[in-house]
Design a protein around this motif. Structure first.
Motif, PDB file in Angstrom:
ATOM      1  N   THR A   1       0.821  -1.807  -0.476  1.00  0.00           N
ATOM      2  CA  THR A   1       0.679  -0.173  -0.011  1.00  0.00           C
ATOM      3  C   THR A   1       0.898   1.460   0.015  1.00  0.00           C
ATOM      4  O   THR A   1       0.678   1.762  -0.742  1.00  0.00           O
ATOM      5  CB  THR A   1      -1.001  -0.078   1.034  1.00  0.00           C
TER       6      THR A   1
ATOM      7  N   SER B   1       0.775   3.934  -3.140  1.00  0.00           N
ATOM      8  CA  SER B   1       0.871   5.776  -3.126  1.00  0.00           C
ATOM      9  C   SER B   1       2.199   6.336  -3.368  1.00  0.00           C
ATOM     10  O   SER B   1       1.645   7.225  -3.721  1.00  0.00           O
ATOM     11  CB  SER B   1       0.826   5.921  -1.497  1.00  0.00           C
TER      12      SER B   1
ATOM     13  N   GLN C   1       1.840   9.399  -5.927  1.00  0.00           N
ATOM     14  CA  GLN C   1       2.406  10.439  -5.529  1.00  0.00           C
ATOM     15  C   GLN C   1       3.479  10.623  -6.825  1.00  0.00           C
ATOM     16  O   GLN C   1       3.568  12.361  -7.135  1.00  0.00           O
ATOM     17  CB  GLN C   1       3.127  10.547  -4.636  1.00  0.00           C
TER      18      GLN C   1
ATOM     19  N   TRP D   1       1.516  13.696   3.256  1.00  0.00           N
ATOM     20  CA  TRP D   1       2.730  13.358   3.812  1.00  0.00           C
ATOM     21  C   TRP D   1       4.224  12.702   5.034  1.00  0.00           C
ATOM     22  O   TRP D   1       4.397  11.945   5.634  1.00  0.00           O
ATOM     23  CB  TRP D   1       3.322  12.776   2.805  1.00  0.00           C
TER      24      TRP D   1
END
Length: 159
Positions: A21, A25, A29, A142
């Motif tokens: 995951t 991500s 990004q 983040w």
């Protein structure tokens, strides 16, 4: 994140799914930075944060009124859902006693799933409202920044 389902079927460990995951991500990004760039930008929105009205001794921005209105509408819709629909009755019955609700013909698992979907929708509305007053950045959420730390502290401190 369609790669998670095949990984689950192959018997991936929970840690492996978390790593998968995070990797997906980071790929999304990176695509975002490649496609739209890394410069902060404001989201075009019709409500202005700089337009301010004076109501007696209070100063209220147009964005604050819009935020309050959206929250009031979401709250009203949630109230109407829980009080006036069959799903709302099933939600209340399941919250009281899931076993008895099941005996009355209510599928408790389906009601719980619907409750999670509704909660996710309300979270999306809240995130959208919060998002409108911020600058767009590709790494928002983040990496810890002063802004994120203060918001996290407020979220933890205010139940």
């Amino acid at each position: 994140f369609g790669a998670l389902v095949p990984a689950q079927r192959r018997g991936a460990t929970p840690l492996g799914l978390v790593i998968l995951t995070l990797g997906l991500s980071l790929i999304l990004q990176g695509f975002t930075v490649y496609r739209w760039g890394a410069e902060p930008d404001r989201f075009p929105f019709s409500l202005s944060d700089s337009k301010v009205w004076q109501v007696g001794p209070l100063f209220v921005s147009e964005l604050s009124v819009g935020t309050l209105s959206a929250a009031a509408v979401a709250s009203l819709l949630l109230y109407l859902l829980t009080q006036k629909t069959r799903l709302g009755i099933a939600m209340r019955a399941t919250s009281q006693n899931a076993q008895v609700a099941g005996l009355m013909g209510i599928d408790a698992n389906r009601v719980i799933s619907a409750t999670f979907v509704i909660g996710a929708g309300l979270g999306a509305v809240a995130g959208g409202i919060w998002f409108l007053g911020l600058m767009l950045r590709e790494l928002r959420g983040w990496w810890p920044t002063r802004e994120n730390e203060s918001k996290a502290c407020q979220t933890i401190a205010i139940p």
